[in-house]
Design a protein around this motif. Structure first.
Motif, mmCIF file in Angstrom:
data_model
loop_
_atom_site.group_PDB
_atom_site.id
_atom_site.type_symbol
_atom_site.label_atom_id
_atom_site.label_comp_id
_atom_site.label_asym_id
_atom_site.label_seq_id
_atom_site.Cartn_x
_atom_site.Cartn_y
_atom_site.Cartn_z
ATOM 1 N N GLY A 34 0.925 -1.038 0.055
ATOM 2 C CA GLY A 34 0.026 -0.215 -0.146
ATOM 3 C C GLY A 34 0.730 1.324 0.075
ATOM 4 O O GLY A 34 1.638 1.359 0.739
ATOM 5 N N GLY A 35 0.409 2.173 -0.957
ATOM 6 C CA GLY A 35 1.258 3.383 -0.847
ATOM 7 C C GLY A 35 1.289 4.333 0.211
ATOM 8 O O GLY A 35 2.191 5.421 0.375
ATOM 9 N N PHE A 36 0.097 4.102 0.850
ATOM 10 C CA PHE A 36 -0.103 5.202 2.095
ATOM 11 C C PHE A 36 0.826 4.577 3.242
ATOM 12 O O PHE A 36 1.737 5.148 3.986
ATOM 13 N N LEU A 37 0.462 3.639 3.985
ATOM 14 C CA LEU A 37 1.161 2.755 5.043
ATOM 15 C C LEU A 37 2.432 2.254 4.627
ATOM 16 O O LEU A 37 3.210 1.777 5.531
ATOM 17 N N ASN A 41 0.340 -5.949 1.168
ATOM 18 C CA ASN A 41 -1.041 -6.248 1.096
ATOM 19 C C ASN A 41 -0.976 -7.316 -0.038
ATOM 20 O O ASN A 41 0.031 -7.729 -0.651
ATOM 21 N N VAL A 89 -5.881 4.533 10.646
ATOM 22 C CA VAL A 89 -6.734 4.792 9.576
ATOM 23 C C VAL A 89 -7.275 3.350 9.676
ATOM 24 O O VAL A 89 -7.081 2.476 10.006
ATOM 25 N N THR A 90 -8.751 3.379 8.986
ATOM 26 C CA THR A 90 -9.407 2.135 8.699
ATOM 27 C C THR A 90 -9.027 1.545 7.493
ATOM 28 O O THR A 90 -9.044 2.387 6.274
ATOM 29 N N GLY A 92 -9.248 -1.527 4.892
ATOM 30 C CA GLY A 92 -10.230 -2.642 4.098
ATOM 31 C C GLY A 92 -11.671 -2.516 4.288
ATOM 32 O O GLY A 92 -12.028 -1.123 4.970
ATOM 33 N N THR A 95 -10.564 -3.384 -1.435
ATOM 34 C CA THR A 95 -10.575 -2.311 -2.522
ATOM 35 C C THR A 95 -10.612 -3.194 -4.005
ATOM 36 O O THR A 95 -9.523 -3.768 -4.192
ATOM 37 N N PHE A 97 -11.492 -3.511 -7.905
ATOM 38 C CA PHE A 97 -11.630 -2.782 -9.374
ATOM 39 C C PHE A 97 -12.282 -3.675 -10.488
ATOM 40 O O PHE A 97 -11.473 -4.886 -10.391
HETATM 41 P P1 2BA Z 1 -8.075 1.299 2.249
HETATM 42 O O1 2BA Z 1 -8.832 2.508 1.542
HETATM 43 O O2 2BA Z 1 -8.887 0.264 2.680
HETATM 44 O O3 2BA Z 1 -7.109 0.767 1.169
HETATM 45 C C1 2BA Z 1 -6.277 -0.512 1.332
HETATM 46 C C2 2BA Z 1 -5.272 -0.481 0.236
HETATM 47 O O4 2BA Z 1 -5.749 -0.599 -1.016
HETATM 48 C C3 2BA Z 1 -4.287 0.775 0.172
HETATM 49 O O5 2BA Z 1 -3.356 0.410 1.058
HETATM 50 C C4 2BA Z 1 -3.653 0.586 -1.317
HETATM 51 O O6 2BA Z 1 -2.853 -0.458 -1.272
HETATM 52 C C5 2BA Z 1 -5.237 0.027 -1.994
HETATM 53 N N1 2BA Z 1 -5.834 1.129 -2.593
HETATM 54 C C6 2BA Z 1 -6.895 1.794 -2.007
HETATM 55 N N2 2BA Z 1 -7.453 2.393 -2.526
HETATM 56 C C7 2BA Z 1 -6.809 2.630 -3.814
HETATM 57 C C8 2BA Z 1 -6.840 3.215 -5.149
HETATM 58 N N3 2BA Z 1 -7.853 4.201 -5.354
HETATM 59 N N4 2BA Z 1 -5.778 2.949 -6.124
HETATM 60 C C9 2BA Z 1 -5.040 2.075 -5.892
HETATM 61 N N5 2BA Z 1 -4.943 1.321 -4.746
HETATM 62 C C10 2BA Z 1 -5.701 1.682 -3.651
HETATM 63 P P2 2BA Z 1 -2.543 2.004 1.734
HETATM 64 O O7 2BA Z 1 -2.078 2.884 0.612
HETATM 65 O O8 2BA Z 1 -1.333 1.601 2.567
HETATM 66 O O9 2BA Z 1 -3.517 2.779 2.382
HETATM 67 C C11 2BA Z 1 -3.953 2.400 3.689
HETATM 68 C C12 2BA Z 1 -5.406 3.021 4.401
HETATM 69 O O10 2BA Z 1 -4.833 4.321 4.471
HETATM 70 C C13 2BA Z 1 -6.559 3.001 3.269
HETATM 71 O O11 2BA Z 1 -7.375 1.922 3.554
HETATM 72 C C14 2BA Z 1 -7.175 4.165 3.712
HETATM 73 O O12 2BA Z 1 -7.970 4.150 5.165
HETATM 74 C C15 2BA Z 1 -5.976 5.130 4.185
HETATM 75 N N6 2BA Z 1 -5.523 6.055 2.937
HETATM 76 C C16 2BA Z 1 -4.811 5.732 1.907
HETATM 77 N N7 2BA Z 1 -4.609 6.700 1.259
HETATM 78 C C17 2BA Z 1 -5.096 7.834 1.830
HETATM 79 C C18 2BA Z 1 -5.315 9.240 1.321
HETATM 80 N N8 2BA Z 1 -4.713 9.843 0.370
HETATM 81 N N9 2BA Z 1 -6.110 9.897 2.269
HETATM 82 C C19 2BA Z 1 -6.705 9.511 3.383
HETATM 83 N N10 2BA Z 1 -6.519 8.125 3.662
HETATM 84 C C20 2BA Z 1 -5.566 7.349 3.069
#
Ligand code: 2BA
Length: 107
Positions: A34-37, A41, A89-90, A92, A95, A97
């Motif tokens: 995951g790009g955020f945390l 995954n 953050v919550t 899952g 996600t 597509f």
């Molecule tokens: P989730 O939205 O449940 O996303 C879980 C993982 O699914 C993400 O891990 C990413 O790998 C993938 N993912 C979600 N939406 C995506 C998209 N539109 N395109 C591509 N991949 C996607 P992480 O990136 O590590 O994010 C972990 C959690 O952190 C997310 O859980 C969300 O709750 C939060 N998060 C991530 N990016 C955020 C942002 N830009 N703003 C606010 N919260 C964010």
């Protein structure tokens, strides 16, 4: 046909894989991050008939749990300089597509 990409928590990956296979779906699992945390995954790729999409999504959703995860302290520290940041953050369930497949062949 449709191509489903489903990003799920690593802790749910084994169950999701098993249940999809049990119902006869062909599955490819990719280790992803995951790009955020920046946590590991799992991304499932599965090609299904149009009429199977809802069923496959239902199976994935049923076995993907929501989890509240802390944002790592060093990341919080860096984000703090940009303004407000979440302490947790919550993540899952899953996600998902769904893409159209133009052509599917196994030669
Ligand atoms: P989730 O939205 O449940 O996303 C879980 C993982 O699914 C993400 O891990 C990413 O790998 C993938 N993912 C979600 N939406 C995506 C998209 N539109 N395109 C591509 N991949 C996607 P992480 O990136 O590590 O994010 C972990 C959690 O952190 C997310 O859980 C969300 O709750 C939060 N998060 C991530 N990016 C955020 C942002 N830009 N703003 C606010 N919260 C964010």
């Amino acid at each position: 046909m449709k191509l489903i990409f489903a990003i799920v928590n690593n802790d749910d990956a084994h169950t999701v894989n098993s249940v999809l296979r049990k119902f006869g779906y062909f599955v490819t699992k990719i280790s992803s991050t995951g790009g955020f945390l920046m946590n590991g995954n799992s991304t499932f790729i599965t090609g299904v008939k149009d009429e199977e999409v809802d069923h496959a999504i239902e199976l994935i959703g049923k076995h993907s749990k929501k989890r509240v995860q802390p944002v790592p302290v060093d990341m919080s520290y860096n984000l703090a300089s940009l303004g407000s940041y979440p302490a947790e953050v919550t993540v899952g369930g899953a996600t998902i597509f769904v893409l159209n497949i133009e052509k599917y062949e196994r030669v």
